[in-house]
Write an enzyme that holds these catalytic residues in place. Structure first.
Site, PDB file in Angstrom:
ATOM      1  CG  ASP A  15      35.555  34.129  37.715  1.00  0.00           C
ATOM      2  OD1 ASP A  15      35.463  32.884  37.730  1.00  0.00           O
ATOM      3  OD2 ASP A  15      36.617  34.742  37.956  1.00  0.00           O
ATOM      4  NE  ARG A  95      38.889  46.917  38.227  1.00  0.00           N
ATOM      5  CZ  ARG A  95      38.647  45.982  37.313  1.00  0.00           C
ATOM      6  NH1 ARG A  95      37.687  46.162  36.426  1.00  0.00           N
ATOM      7  NH2 ARG A  95      39.356  44.880  37.281  1.00  0.00           N
ATOM      8  CG  ASP A 124      40.746  45.550  40.480  1.00  0.00           C
ATOM      9  OD1 ASP A 124      41.145  46.734  40.409  1.00  0.00           O
ATOM     10  OD2 ASP A 124      41.229  44.633  39.804  1.00  0.00           O
ATOM     11  CB  SER A 175      44.439  37.099  37.166  1.00  0.00           C
ATOM     12  OG  SER A 175      43.647  38.236  37.385  1.00  0.00           O
TER      13      SER A 175
HETATM   14  N1  ARG Z   1      47.674  45.334  40.594  1.00  0.00           N
HETATM   15  C1  ARG Z   1      46.987  46.155  39.677  1.00  0.00           C
HETATM   16  C2  ARG Z   1      46.080  47.111  40.400  1.00  0.00           C
HETATM   17  O1  ARG Z   1      45.793  46.886  41.527  1.00  0.00           O
HETATM   18  C3  ARG Z   1      46.272  45.376  38.633  1.00  0.00           C
HETATM   19  C4  ARG Z   1      45.085  44.577  39.062  1.00  0.00           C
HETATM   20  C5  ARG Z   1      44.662  43.740  37.915  1.00  0.00           C
HETATM   21  N2  ARG Z   1      43.440  43.067  38.088  1.00  0.00           N
HETATM   22  C6  ARG Z   1      43.234  41.840  37.591  1.00  0.00           C
HETATM   23  N3  ARG Z   1      42.064  41.335  37.707  1.00  0.00           N
HETATM   24  N4  ARG Z   1      44.199  41.156  37.063  1.00  0.00           N
HETATM   25  O2  ARG Z   1      45.658  48.095  39.852  1.00  0.00           O
END
Ligand code: ARG
Length: 418
Positions: A15, A95, A124, A175
């Protein structure tokens, strides 16, 4: 006029590789990539080379594991932050740090924009965008995967057309995101909440059926709520977390399967592997139970929830956070001592704790001879403590009745009278 510049958070995956080309084409900008290692990057050199090969004018790499633990993970541990009581927030904590480093590099490079690989659907993107806006409202934010409207196949075609290396290994059906505090896994077959996660979802933890029959014991020493030694051996924070991942993972501790409410309220099936976070938070709470008062524990427990929501919802760079952090920090003054944990077949349990600042007082707690508690004083205390209860029962609950009704609500009462 020189071209405008953008700094792209680059993982080296398909990506963000496609994003380098796509941004250069679509926005006619020079792309500088930034790869941040917070325990997730194994092949920094390769990633750097790939960024340049795909067309970045510069590939910056940054090792930020220590900062991640010091400024993000330990404060979250001191707060006992678990989103919805279960998710130790690894992804969510990573993040804001990546956002900060993106902004720093954007300033150094005199860029006018930053970019990230988040899709338009998850949490995210919110964490990145809100954090960047807080630090640098003048920077444009580009999120190619939110803008390009390409299917997976179209993306692969785009990559092939532009000589972007596509992964040769079988595509990861999930993912995933990973850093020093844990792994997050979603999508694919996991989207059926009734389906048991297939074995390959887990990479840091053994299945409890394959773990040693003999339990492991580990002693964690804390100073001001932060782990400083394992089994008496002082360790740097990154080594400490890694070692705990290994040990707890070996005993199958730290698997989490959760139906989670995303920031906008959409429910999502999430799998986490957070062996170190699971054990450290449990041990930390045990030490707090010994060194904080009843009121401190009650109030701090409520705050833990609020703190977790703050992290989850992308509100890291806020005064609300600073205020909560100040309180949490203050509570940790006396959270010093050692907790003994037992790891066995997928579970971790607290089996011992000690502290020079323990509020546990044997002579007050014991039912044995050593007892110094003045039981005769209880009589007067209870009389006064129960006085308002007695008063309310007489005037409102009993209302002249001989006995207390079992049903608590009027409706139930009516039914029970029939
Ligand atoms: N649901 C979790 C959060 O919002 C994990 C997100 C994971 N991201 C990913 N690209 N798989 O913190």
């Amino acid at each position: 006029m020189p071209k405008k510049k953008v700094v792209l958070a680059y993982s080296g995956g398909l990506d963000t590789s496609v994003a380098i080309k796509w941004i250069a084409e679509t926005y006619n900008m020079d792309v500088v990539t930034l790869t941040v290692d917070i325990g997730n990057v194994k092949n920094m050199k390769e990633i750097q080379a790939r960024a340049l090969k795909v067309g970045a004018i510069k590939a910056v790499v940054q090792e930020a594991s220590d900062d991640f633990i010091k400024y993000f993970v330990w404060p979250a541990l001191q707060a006992n932050a678990m989103y919805q009581g279960i998710y130790p927030l690894a992804t969510a904590l990573g993040r804001p740090l990546i956002a900060k480093l993106l902004v720093d590099v954007a300033r150094q490079e005199k860029a006018s924009a930053v970019a990230h690989g988040c899709t338009g659907k998850g949490n995210d993107q919110v964490r990145f965008d809100v954090s960047v806006n807080a630090m640098a409202p003048d920077l444009q934010i580009i999120a190619p995967a939110r803008e390009w409207h390409m299917s997976r196949d179209e993306e692969m075609d785009y990559a092939k057309k532009h000589n972007i290396p596509v992964p040769t290994t079988k595509r990861n059906p999930f993912s995933t995101d990973e850093n020093l505090w844990g792994r997050s896994i979603e999508s694919g077959v996991l989207e059926d909440p009734w389906t048991e996660p297939p074995a390959e979802v887990y990479q840091w933890t053994k299945s409890p059926s394959d773990t040693p029959d003999k339990p492991a014991y580990v002693e964690i020493e804390f100073a001001h709520g932060i782990p400083i030694a394992l089994d008496g051996k002082h360790l740097e924070s990154v080594a400490m977390v890694k070692q705990m991942h290994q040990l707890a993972g070996l005993h199958g501790v730290g698997r989490i399967d959760h139906i989670e409410d995303r920031l906008v309220g959409i429910k999502s099936r999430e799998i986490y592997e957070s062996p170190a976070a699971t054990v450290f938070i449990q041990a930390h709470k045990a030490l707090e139970n010994m060194t904080l008062s009843k009121e401190q524990i009650r109030f701090k427990d409520r705050l833990a929830n609020e703190y977790a929501e703050m992290v989850y919802n992308g509100l890291w760079f806020t005064s609300h956070h600073q205020d909560m952090a100040a309180y949490v920090q203050s509570t940790q003054r006396h959270v010093n001592g050692t907790v003994r944990m037992k790891l066995h077949k997928g579970t971790s349990s607290v089996v011992g704790r000690k502290s020079e600042e323990s509020l546990y007082n044997y002579q007050l707690a014991t039912y044995d001879k050593a007892d110094t508690f003045d039981a005769s004083a209880s009589i007067g205390f209870i009389r006064i403590w129960g006085l308002p209860v007695q008063n309310q029962a007489r005037t409102q609950l009993l209302k002249g009745r001989q006995s207390m009704p079992l049903a608590l609500t009027e409706g139930d009462d009516a039914k029970s009278k029939k």
